[in-house]
Motif scaffolding. Sequence first.
Motif, PDB file in Angstrom:
ATOM      1  N   SER A  47       0.829  -1.209   0.000  1.00  0.00           N
ATOM      2  CA  SER A  47       0.000   0.000   0.000  1.00  0.00           C
ATOM      3  C   SER A  47       0.857   1.251   0.000  1.00  0.00           C
ATOM      4  O   SER A  47       0.556   2.214  -0.711  1.00  0.00           O
ATOM      5  N   SER A  48       1.942   1.236   0.772  1.00  0.00           N
ATOM      6  CA  SER A  48       2.864   2.381   0.794  1.00  0.00           C
ATOM      7  C   SER A  48       3.538   2.553  -0.565  1.00  0.00           C
ATOM      8  O   SER A  48       3.688   3.675  -1.055  1.00  0.00           O
ATOM      9  N   ARG A  49       3.941   1.448  -1.158  1.00  0.00           N
ATOM     10  CA  ARG A  49       4.573   1.509  -2.486  1.00  0.00           C
ATOM     11  C   ARG A  49       3.586   2.039  -3.518  1.00  0.00           C
ATOM     12  O   ARG A  49       3.950   2.867  -4.365  1.00  0.00           O
ATOM     13  N   PHE A  50       2.340   1.567  -3.449  1.00  0.00           N
ATOM     14  CA  PHE A  50       1.308   2.034  -4.366  1.00  0.00           C
ATOM     15  C   PHE A  50       1.116   3.542  -4.210  1.00  0.00           C
ATOM     16  O   PHE A  50       1.090   4.280  -5.206  1.00  0.00           O
ATOM     17  N   ALA A  51       1.010   4.020  -2.976  1.00  0.00           N
ATOM     18  CA  ALA A  51       0.837   5.456  -2.727  1.00  0.00           C
ATOM     19  C   ALA A  51       2.025   6.246  -3.275  1.00  0.00           C
ATOM     20  O   ALA A  51       1.845   7.323  -3.859  1.00  0.00           O
ATOM     21  N   GLY A  52       3.233   5.718  -3.120  1.00  0.00           N
ATOM     22  CA  GLY A  52       4.417   6.390  -3.657  1.00  0.00           C
ATOM     23  C   GLY A  52       4.404   6.461  -5.174  1.00  0.00           C
ATOM     24  O   GLY A  52       4.751   7.494  -5.760  1.00  0.00           O
ATOM     25  N   LEU A  53       4.012   5.374  -5.809  1.00  0.00           N
ATOM     26  CA  LEU A  53       3.924   5.368  -7.272  1.00  0.00           C
ATOM     27  C   LEU A  53       2.866   6.354  -7.754  1.00  0.00           C
ATOM     28  O   LEU A  53       3.074   7.068  -8.738  1.00  0.00           O
ATOM     29  N   MET A  54       1.746   6.403  -7.053  1.00  0.00           N
ATOM     30  CA  MET A  54       0.689   7.341  -7.423  1.00  0.00           C
ATOM     31  C   MET A  54       1.161   8.784  -7.246  1.00  0.00           C
ATOM     32  O   MET A  54       0.892   9.632  -8.099  1.00  0.00           O
ATOM     33  N   ALA A  55       1.880   9.055  -6.162  1.00  0.00           N
ATOM     34  CA  ALA A  55       2.398  10.404  -5.929  1.00  0.00           C
ATOM     35  C   ALA A  55       3.368  10.815  -7.028  1.00  0.00           C
ATOM     36  O   ALA A  55       3.444  11.993  -7.383  1.00  0.00           O
ATOM     37  N   ALA A  56       4.088   9.842  -7.574  1.00  0.00           N
ATOM     38  CA  ALA A  56       5.044  10.118  -8.657  1.00  0.00           C
ATOM     39  C   ALA A  56       4.360  10.120 -10.026  1.00  0.00           C
ATOM     40  O   ALA A  56       5.026  10.288 -11.047  1.00  0.00           O
ATOM     41  N   ASN A  57       3.043   9.930 -10.046  1.00  0.00           N
ATOM     42  CA  ASN A  57       2.270   9.873 -11.288  1.00  0.00           C
ATOM     43  C   ASN A  57       2.738   8.736 -12.206  1.00  0.00           C
ATOM     44  O   ASN A  57       2.671   8.836 -13.427  1.00  0.00           O
ATOM     45  N   ALA A  58       3.209   7.650 -11.593  1.00  0.00           N
ATOM     46  CA  ALA A  58       3.654   6.466 -12.333  1.00  0.00           C
ATOM     47  C   ALA A  58       2.459   5.522 -12.474  1.00  0.00           C
ATOM     48  O   ALA A  58       2.367   4.497 -11.798  1.00  0.00           O
ATOM     49  N   LEU A  59       1.541   5.882 -13.357  1.00  0.00           N
ATOM     50  CA  LEU A  59       0.277   5.167 -13.449  1.00  0.00           C
ATOM     51  C   LEU A  59       0.433   3.733 -13.955  1.00  0.00           C
ATOM     52  O   LEU A  59      -0.198   2.813 -13.429  1.00  0.00           O
ATOM     53  N   VAL A  60       1.260   3.518 -14.961  1.00  0.00           N
ATOM     54  CA  VAL A  60       1.450   2.150 -15.467  1.00  0.00           C
ATOM     55  C   VAL A  60       2.071   1.289 -14.372  1.00  0.00           C
ATOM     56  O   VAL A  60       1.624   0.161 -14.129  1.00  0.00           O
ATOM     57  N   ASP A  61       3.086   1.808 -13.685  1.00  0.00           N
ATOM     58  CA  ASP A  61       3.712   1.045 -12.606  1.00  0.00           C
ATOM     59  C   ASP A  61       2.723   0.757 -11.483  1.00  0.00           C
ATOM     60  O   ASP A  61       2.755  -0.313 -10.874  1.00  0.00           O
ATOM     61  N   SER A  62       1.820   1.693 -11.211  1.00  0.00           N
ATOM     62  CA  SER A  62       0.792   1.485 -10.186  1.00  0.00           C
ATOM     63  C   SER A  62      -0.131   0.343 -10.577  1.00  0.00           C
ATOM     64  O   SER A  62      -0.466  -0.514  -9.748  1.00  0.00           O
ATOM     65  N   VAL A  63      -0.547   0.319 -11.845  1.00  0.00           N
ATOM     66  CA  VAL A  63      -1.407  -0.773 -12.317  1.00  0.00           C
ATOM     67  C   VAL A  63      -0.653  -2.093 -12.244  1.00  0.00           C
ATOM     68  O   VAL A  63      -1.204  -3.118 -11.815  1.00  0.00           O
ATOM     69  N   LEU A  64       0.611  -2.087 -12.632  1.00  0.00           N
ATOM     70  CA  LEU A  64       1.393  -3.322 -12.600  1.00  0.00           C
ATOM     71  C   LEU A  64       1.580  -3.837 -11.178  1.00  0.00           C
ATOM     72  O   LEU A  64       1.623  -5.054 -10.958  1.00  0.00           O
ATOM     73  N   LEU A  65       1.670  -2.936 -10.197  1.00  0.00           N
ATOM     74  CA  LEU A  65       1.737  -3.359  -8.799  1.00  0.00           C
ATOM     75  C   LEU A  65       0.431  -4.049  -8.394  1.00  0.00           C
ATOM     76  O   LEU A  65       0.449  -5.101  -7.752  1.00  0.00           O
TER      77      LEU A  65
END
Length: 141
Positions: A47-65
């Motif tokens: 969940s923390s990693r997901f929030a970090g990816l979202m904060a970085a606007n890394a949408l593809v990486d967020s979906v892949l997580l």
Amino acid sequence: MDAALNRGLADLACRIEAARVLREHHLWEAAAALPLTGASGSPGRASSRFAGLMAANALVDSVLLLLDRAEPKRSVRSMRRSGGRWTCVIERAPGNAGDRFTARHADLPAAVLAAFIRSCAPARERSGAVQGRHPTEFSAS
């Protein structure tokens, strides 16, 4: 999955299809509906990693997580662009051979998330239009 969750995912899939690009709220809604409970690491860490990816606007990486944390396991078989649209194909783990799910969208993160959501839907909702909704470009291969 219960009926309310299925309807929620079907509604989310329709909103993603109708959107020009994937928005953060689509991903947060998917993360809430499909908890980060897979085997690779603790749910809190994911969940923390997901929030970090979202904060970085890394949408593809967020979906892949989200995809990485799903049970049963899924993987991206292909992502390709043709005619101004992205096509993403997701398949379930080898134990579920033959389960491939395709989504097409002008936006890459939207195509990946739509294919992932499609892979989570019960078989009866994979066959074209979702109950009372407009047909989407989702398909099971």
